[in-house]
Motif scaffolding. Structure first.
Motif, mmCIF file in Angstrom:
data_model
loop_
_atom_site.group_PDB
_atom_site.id
_atom_site.type_symbol
_atom_site.label_atom_id
_atom_site.label_comp_id
_atom_site.label_asym_id
_atom_site.label_seq_id
_atom_site.Cartn_x
_atom_site.Cartn_y
_atom_site.Cartn_z
ATOM 1 N N ALA A 1 20.748 30.440 41.118
ATOM 2 C CA ALA A 1 21.479 29.171 40.887
ATOM 3 C C ALA A 1 22.300 28.728 41.023
ATOM 4 C CB ALA A 1 21.334 29.268 38.789
ATOM 5 N N THR A 2 22.835 27.622 40.662
ATOM 6 C CA THR A 2 24.621 27.242 41.570
ATOM 7 C C THR A 2 25.559 27.074 40.637
ATOM 8 O OG1 THR A 2 24.057 26.225 42.824
ATOM 9 C CG2 THR A 2 23.994 27.697 44.106
ATOM 10 N N PHE A 3 27.142 27.617 40.516
ATOM 11 C CA PHE A 3 27.589 26.851 39.457
ATOM 12 C C PHE A 3 28.873 26.404 40.268
ATOM 13 C CE2 PHE A 3 31.538 25.864 36.419
ATOM 14 C CZ PHE A 3 30.769 25.026 35.658
ATOM 15 N N GLY A 4 29.325 25.794 41.450
ATOM 16 C CA GLY A 4 30.701 25.705 42.401
ATOM 17 C C GLY A 4 29.949 26.743 43.181
ATOM 18 N N ASP A 5 30.857 27.544 43.270
ATOM 19 C CA ASP A 5 30.658 29.052 43.966
ATOM 20 C C ASP A 5 30.007 29.781 43.246
ATOM 21 O OD1 ASP A 5 32.294 27.182 46.269
ATOM 22 O OD2 ASP A 5 33.985 28.150 45.530
ATOM 23 N N LEU A 6 30.148 29.362 42.787
ATOM 24 C CA LEU A 6 29.021 30.708 41.840
ATOM 25 C C LEU A 6 27.940 30.841 42.280
ATOM 26 C CD1 LEU A 6 29.680 33.285 40.130
ATOM 27 C CD2 LEU A 6 29.231 31.490 37.946
ATOM 28 N N SER A 7 27.164 32.079 42.719
ATOM 29 C CA SER A 7 25.616 32.258 42.884
ATOM 30 C C SER A 7 25.089 33.213 41.726
ATOM 31 C CB SER A 7 25.053 32.724 44.203
ATOM 32 O OG SER A 7 26.191 32.226 44.950
ATOM 33 N N LEU A 8 24.105 32.788 40.914
ATOM 34 C CA LEU A 8 23.091 33.401 40.012
ATOM 35 C C LEU A 8 21.600 33.588 40.160
ATOM 36 C CD1 LEU A 8 25.027 31.676 36.997
ATOM 37 C CD2 LEU A 8 25.574 33.501 38.319
ATOM 38 N N GLU A 9 21.038 34.388 40.205
ATOM 39 C CA GLU A 9 20.024 34.981 40.151
ATOM 40 C C GLU A 9 19.201 34.770 39.146
ATOM 41 O OE1 GLU A 9 19.254 38.210 42.673
ATOM 42 O OE2 GLU A 9 20.110 36.781 44.325
ATOM 43 N N ASN A 10 17.782 34.705 38.660
ATOM 44 C CA ASN A 10 17.012 35.312 37.372
ATOM 45 C C ASN A 10 17.848 34.683 35.708
ATOM 46 O OD1 ASN A 10 15.580 36.129 39.055
ATOM 47 N ND2 ASN A 10 15.998 38.604 38.395
ATOM 48 N N LEU A 11 18.594 33.085 35.945
ATOM 49 C CA LEU A 11 18.967 32.366 35.530
ATOM 50 C C LEU A 11 17.425 32.619 33.582
ATOM 51 C CD1 LEU A 11 21.452 30.921 33.937
ATOM 52 C CD2 LEU A 11 20.255 28.884 35.088
ATOM 53 N N ALA A 12 18.519 32.464 33.030
ATOM 54 C CA ALA A 12 17.819 31.740 31.455
ATOM 55 C C ALA A 12 19.116 31.113 30.685
ATOM 56 C CB ALA A 12 16.950 33.549 30.713
ATOM 57 N N ALA A 13 18.541 30.069 30.677
ATOM 58 C CA ALA A 13 19.856 29.644 29.879
ATOM 59 C C ALA A 13 18.713 28.193 28.888
ATOM 60 C CB ALA A 13 20.499 28.087 31.190
ATOM 61 N N THR A 14 19.527 27.421 28.216
ATOM 62 C CA THR A 14 19.785 26.801 27.044
ATOM 63 C C THR A 14 20.573 25.727 26.895
ATOM 64 O OG1 THR A 14 19.878 27.938 25.297
ATOM 65 C CG2 THR A 14 18.456 28.141 25.401
ATOM 66 N N ALA A 15 20.142 24.654 26.683
ATOM 67 C CA ALA A 15 20.750 23.596 26.768
ATOM 68 C C ALA A 15 20.414 22.940 24.660
ATOM 69 C CB ALA A 15 20.717 22.507 27.525
ATOM 70 N N GLN A 16 21.366 22.450 23.810
ATOM 71 C CA GLN A 16 20.810 22.179 22.391
ATOM 72 C C GLN A 16 22.457 20.535 22.254
ATOM 73 O OE1 GLN A 16 21.457 25.707 20.650
ATOM 74 N NE2 GLN A 16 19.124 25.818 20.194
ATOM 75 N N VAL A 17 21.365 19.797 21.998
ATOM 76 C CA VAL A 17 22.545 18.675 21.831
ATOM 77 C C VAL A 17 22.219 17.684 20.869
ATOM 78 C CG1 VAL A 17 23.572 17.298 22.254
ATOM 79 C CG2 VAL A 17 22.857 18.047 24.502
ATOM 80 N N SER A 18 23.133 17.656 19.137
ATOM 81 C CA SER A 18 22.689 16.439 18.642
ATOM 82 C C SER A 18 23.626 16.291 17.782
ATOM 83 C CB SER A 18 21.965 18.227 17.381
ATOM 84 O OG SER A 18 22.729 18.815 17.218
ATOM 85 N N ASP A 19 23.626 14.735 17.531
ATOM 86 C CA ASP A 19 24.833 14.217 16.741
ATOM 87 C C ASP A 19 26.232 14.627 17.590
ATOM 88 O OD1 ASP A 19 23.140 13.313 14.507
ATOM 89 O OD2 ASP A 19 23.560 15.599 13.662
ATOM 90 N N GLU A 20 26.674 14.898 17.416
ATOM 91 C CA GLU A 20 28.002 15.309 18.299
ATOM 92 C C GLU A 20 28.462 16.717 18.625
ATOM 93 O OE1 GLU A 20 30.338 13.649 14.650
ATOM 94 O OE2 GLU A 20 31.351 11.812 15.749
ATOM 95 N N VAL A 21 27.537 17.188 18.564
ATOM 96 C CA VAL A 21 27.929 19.219 18.915
ATOM 97 C C VAL A 21 26.879 19.200 19.925
ATOM 98 C CG1 VAL A 21 27.189 21.194 18.009
ATOM 99 C CG2 VAL A 21 28.409 19.879 16.668
ATOM 100 N N ALA A 22 27.300 19.844 20.799
ATOM 101 C CA ALA A 22 26.587 20.417 22.352
ATOM 102 C C ALA A 22 26.930 21.745 22.447
ATOM 103 C CB ALA A 22 26.964 19.785 23.691
#
Length: 613
Positions: free
Chosen positions: A377-398
């Motif tokens: 994975a990449t985030f701009g110039d940052l390079s990552l490996e073996n990424l484990a992530a979550t995204a939770q969005v509900s109403d007015e919270v992310a």
């Protein structure tokens, strides 16, 4: 054969030709257009279960085949609806010759020019096909009640040119309007397979559609039938093959593929208010799908988003209590652009820029709970490996979490939490263990004065979501960095202690290789956009350097005190039973100003010469 026989055959042939010619010449006068007109009015009215009216001329031609042309056809709406269910500018149909002569014409192979079909849509979005289709609807209901075979009424084929289909509410409000419909419907009998192919314009976009179902009765009466659907346009490609029905709550179970070159463009065409934080590009989905009880679930899904390919499970549902859809799933990508992923939910440029952070429209109208992993994975110039992530969005919270990833030789974690309720806050948490801070500094062009080696870090920042985070005036939090066996250019013990005799300010050399420290600890609090350093110590083999003071985060300007000495301890160390404080004459103190990139120093307290140890 004798001459008499030949003569008889010739006479017979002449008589047959003469009779055929006579019939051909007299048949147009024997056919009553009034009979054709009334018959087709009766047939249309019977089929749609309402009154049919032919307002224009009716023409009948015999050659090359019996065919009729009718104009200004109007089919009244069922149930007393004010608007007609169908209007046709002109309609052509083949007529059976025997029935035509006997006064009971039968029609087939219809061609409709500029037909306009109006379908009534219920408040729940469903269409009562049986109530709006006259004879076909009655036969459907009777077959459903009897659970038996339907009648073999012949329907044949229908060709449309420049047609229009309008979906509207009972009060006449138009929901959808499909124009320029050129298509062909093949439905030989009510109990036979149905197929439809058409080209049309919907919401300004031209496309084609192919639909077929093996059992129309089952399909339209809420029983799954073997069904195929293909949609093609510049904006979207959709293909489904499996079991489906449309007579009640939608159901589908089969294989589906979907792709769009621009999700943003497709959302605009669909007329949704779901606007991502940036213009998302190509999206493609394929795999087994099941649609039931207002939920669409993909098992074994293959997904591509802006060139990031992955697989997993995805479910999209709409509850009866809440109109916005809910997206849940677990997706595994080979590669992932984290910035692109976040931009689907938040306005990322605003978050890192000078404006207040904001959620994209899609985040405020879709409830999301996604688990995402990626080999790279990449985030701009940052390079990552073996990424484990979550995204939770509900109403007015992310909330977006990177639970763990490999980066620059160690492990990193991150969290971005946004609340847009009244008094909402934004929170950013970054942490890392056993990372190479020198590699991070080079990748992000961080100031060279920061410690570079291998170690741990933790950064927490909070700010109201009503203002820009980068301005820093409302920013608070904390910073903790611990690095071992590294360098901190400009703040070496030898470099500072060697300036004891200088009485004016001097620049700290950022280009020098720097002295190697055994450990560096930087601790500080963030308040009102200022980082206050305390208990910050860089330990070298020959002594220590302590930094205290303030760093302005928005500009990087410094107002620090640097103290170099052999053994630096707190002023209360003697009373606390710790190491004794170093004599003042052994310490060298400097004021450090400028910025992290170009710091300078001026002596504050010099050792007292001539004093014995």
């Amino acid at each position: 054969m004798g001459k008499s026989a030949l003569r008889a055959a010739a006479i017979l042939a002449v008589l047959v030709v003469a009779m055929a010619g006579a019939v051909a010449l007299t048949l147009p006068w024997l056919v009553s257009t009034d009979i054709v007109r009334s018959s087709i009015e009766r047939e249309l009215g019977n089929f749609f279960g309402t009154d049919a009216e032919l307002g224009g001329q009716t023409q009948v031609r015999i050659f090359p085949r019996p065919r009729t042309t009718l104009r200004d056809v109007t089919i009244a709406g069922p149930g007393g609806r004010a608007a007609p269910i169908l209007t046709i500018e002109s309609m052509e149909a083949d007529i059976g010759l025997a029935g035509l002569v006997m006064g009971r014409p039968e029609f087939s192979n219809f061609r409709l020019v500029r037909p306009h079909l109006r379908l009534l849509v219920g408040q729940d979005g469903s269409i009562d096909w049986a109530a709006q289709s006259g004879r076909a609807g009655r036969l459907f209901r009777r077959a459903a009640d009897a659970e038996g075979e339907m009648s073999g009424d012949a329907l044949g084929s229908v060709v449309t040119a420049q047609g229009r289909i309008t979906f509207e509410r009972g009060d006449g409000t138009v929901i959808e309007d499909i124009t320029a419909v050129d298509g062909q419907l093949n439905w030989p009998q009510l109990d036979a397979p149905l197929s439809l192919s058409a080209e049309a314009i919907w919401r300004g976009t031209a496309g084609s559609l192919a639909f077929n179902t093996q059992s129309p009765r089952a399909f339209f009466l809420n029983t799954p039938s073997e069904t195929g659907l293909t949609v093609q346009s510049d904006a979207v490609a959709l293909d489904f093959d499996g079991m489906a029905n449309a007579g009640g709550p939608l159901f589908a179970d089969g294989a589906m593929s979907f792709s769009t070159p621009s999700l943003q463009t497709l959302m605009t065409i669909l007329g949704t208010d779901l606007t991502p934080g940036r213009a998302l590009g190509e999206v493609a989905l394929s795999g087994p799908v099941r649609l039931a009880q207002r939920r669409m679930r993909f098992e074994g899904l293959d997904i591509t988003v802006d060139g990031n390919s992955g697989s997993g499970v995805l479910e999209i549902g709409i509850s009866a209590q809440r109109a916005e859809p809910a997206v849940t799933g677990t997706l595994d990508f080979a590669t992932l652009d984290i910035a692109a992923f976040l931009s689907a939910f938040i306005d990322l440029p605003q978050l890192v820029g000078d404006g207040p952070p904001s959620m994209a429209d899609v985040a405020t109208q879709i409830s999301t709970d996604l688990r995402v992993s990626a080999a790279a994975a990449t985030f701009g110039d940052l390079s990552l490996e073996n990424l484990a992530a979550t995204a939770q969005v509900s109403d007015e919270v992310a909330i977006f979490d990177i639970g763990d990833a490999l980066a620059y030789g160690g492990h990193v974690q991150a969290r971005l939490a946004l609340s847009f309720a009244e008094g909402g806050r934004a929170e950013v948490i970054l942490s890392g263990q056993d990372v190479d801070t020198a590699a991070i500094g080079e990748a992000f062009a961080l100031p060279r004065a920061l410690p570079r080696g291998r170690g741990n870090f933790s950064v927490t920042m909070h700010a109201p979501t009503t203002g820009p985070m980068r301005s820093g005036r409302t920013l608070d939090g904390m910073v903790s960095v611990e690095v071992r066996n590294g360098v901190m250019p400009g703040f070496g013990f030898g470099q500072l202690s060697g300036q004891r005799d200088i009485v004016r300010y001097f620049s700290l050399d950022m280009e020098a290789g720097g002295e190697t420290f055994s450990s560096a600890r930087i601790y500080g609090d963030i308040a009102e956009g200022l980082l206050t350093l305390k208990d910050t110590r860089i330990i070298y083999p020959d002594g220590e350097v302590r930094l205290e003071g303030i760093v302005t985060l928005s500009t990087g300007s410094l107002a620090l005190t640097a103290t170099a000495g052999p053994a630096i301890a707190d002023a209360t160390a003697d009373n606390a039973g710790g190491e004794p404080a170093a004599p003042a004459e052994d310490l060298a103190r400097f004021f450090v100003g400028g910025s992290w990139n170009r710091p300078f120093a001026a002596p504050v307290l010099l050792p007292m010469p001539g004093r014995d140890g």
